[in-house]
Design a protein around this motif. Sequence first.
Motif, PDB file in Angstrom:
ATOM      1  N   VAL A 259       8.235   0.967   7.700  1.00  0.00           N
ATOM      2  CA  VAL A 259       7.714   0.626   6.370  1.00  0.00           C
ATOM      3  C   VAL A 259       8.447   1.443   5.312  1.00  0.00           C
ATOM      4  O   VAL A 259       8.475   2.680   5.388  1.00  0.00           O
ATOM      5  N   GLU A 260       9.014   0.786   4.311  1.00  0.00           N
ATOM      6  CA  GLU A 260       9.715   1.515   3.258  1.00  0.00           C
ATOM      7  C   GLU A 260       8.742   1.974   2.180  1.00  0.00           C
ATOM      8  O   GLU A 260       7.997   1.178   1.619  1.00  0.00           O
ATOM      9  N   LYS A 261       8.745   3.254   1.899  1.00  0.00           N
ATOM     10  CA  LYS A 261       7.945   3.890   0.846  1.00  0.00           C
ATOM     11  C   LYS A 261       6.513   3.337   0.745  1.00  0.00           C
ATOM     12  O   LYS A 261       6.143   2.695  -0.234  1.00  0.00           O
ATOM     13  N   PRO A 262       5.690   3.616   1.787  1.00  0.00           N
ATOM     14  CA  PRO A 262       4.289   3.163   1.736  1.00  0.00           C
ATOM     15  C   PRO A 262       3.544   3.846   0.589  1.00  0.00           C
ATOM     16  O   PRO A 262       3.857   4.996   0.259  1.00  0.00           O
ATOM     17  N   LYS A 263       2.589   3.151   0.018  1.00  0.00           N
ATOM     18  CA  LYS A 263       1.783   3.739  -1.079  1.00  0.00           C
ATOM     19  C   LYS A 263       1.037   4.959  -0.552  1.00  0.00           C
ATOM     20  O   LYS A 263       0.674   5.005   0.630  1.00  0.00           O
ATOM     21  N   GLN A 264       0.787   5.937  -1.440  1.00  0.00           N
ATOM     22  CA  GLN A 264       0.069   7.165  -1.069  1.00  0.00           C
ATOM     23  C   GLN A 264      -1.183   6.811  -0.257  1.00  0.00           C
ATOM     24  O   GLN A 264      -1.938   5.923  -0.656  1.00  0.00           O
ATOM     25  N   GLY A 265      -1.345   7.495   0.867  1.00  0.00           N
ATOM     26  CA  GLY A 265      -2.566   7.311   1.662  1.00  0.00           C
ATOM     27  C   GLY A 265      -2.513   6.127   2.614  1.00  0.00           C
ATOM     28  O   GLY A 265      -3.479   5.895   3.331  1.00  0.00           O
ATOM     29  N   THR A 266      -1.412   5.373   2.646  1.00  0.00           N
ATOM     30  CA  THR A 266      -1.369   4.205   3.542  1.00  0.00           C
ATOM     31  C   THR A 266      -0.320   4.346   4.654  1.00  0.00           C
ATOM     32  O   THR A 266      -0.141   3.430   5.448  1.00  0.00           O
TER      33      THR A 266
END
Length: 292
Positions: free
Chosen positions: A188-195
């Motif tokens: 996963v490229e640059k997942p959102k904070q906390g995910t």
Amino acid sequence: MKTVKKAIIPAAGLGTRFLPVTKAMPKEMLPIVDKPTIQYIVEEAIESGIEDIIIVTGKGKRAIEDHFDHNLELEENLVKKEKFDLLDKVNYASNVDLHFIRQKEPKGLGHAVWCARKFIGDDPFAVLLGDDIVKAETPGLRQLIKQYEETESSVVGVQQVPDDETHRYGIVDPSTIEGRRYQVNDFVEKPKQGTAPSNLAIMGRYVFTPEIFSYLEKHQIGAGGEIQLTDAIQQLNELQKVYAYDFEGKRYDVGEKLGFLRTNLEFALDNPEFAEDIEKMMKDMLLEKAKL
Ligand code: G1P
């Protein structure tokens, strides 16, 4: 099995994280003590057995080509002054063939790698990014090439990062582990904070089979509106296994300002030419600051 002898170094990024210094100077030329960042990367490739390197450059990157050229005037001068150690340093890359190609528009890392497809042809190849410098007994890329040789599959270099940094990286969702090598469910490229599915972050070292190009050529737009290498890896992983390897060694983040400053200090402290002076300088600076 074909061996890994070719490498791509993408160096076409705009360097916005380092403005204003990168307005007219490529970020790859920013020095760590006395060597430009890209030279550390080229040296790691050479020490990993790479024989041909293609550097993907872009607008305003001419200084990179000049850096790897012979500078006869300078070389003659060093010979005359018998500064042979400096001559060796200046000519380090002379035993590898360097090629250059331009990415005509900044469309992302996946696109930069795709630009080198004709040079790679049907061979396995490595990719090294300049934002991470790896200090290791066995060069980071060599460790990955060994994994490629054992598995005959693509391998991505990873290391653990803290929770609050996962959004800055490509992150892997591992399934099984064998030693330091993981099979991977998802990239996963640059997942959102906390995910983020884990703390294992892609650290800018890769070995690929040439099949990756069939996904890169789709020019699929991903995170940040760019063509992402990580998305092509995720798709390749559905066709052939792509492993993640938690490589040994210390990795320095030179892609952001604080990491870059820290790397310079640590490398200077490791260098016998400066170590003592730097240590004293830092102590004096802190004392002076405490007095204010
Ligand atoms: C790139 C990759 C990312 C990787 C990172 C390593 O991101 O897209 O997957 O984790 O390099 O430094 P960038 O830092 O170029 O945004």
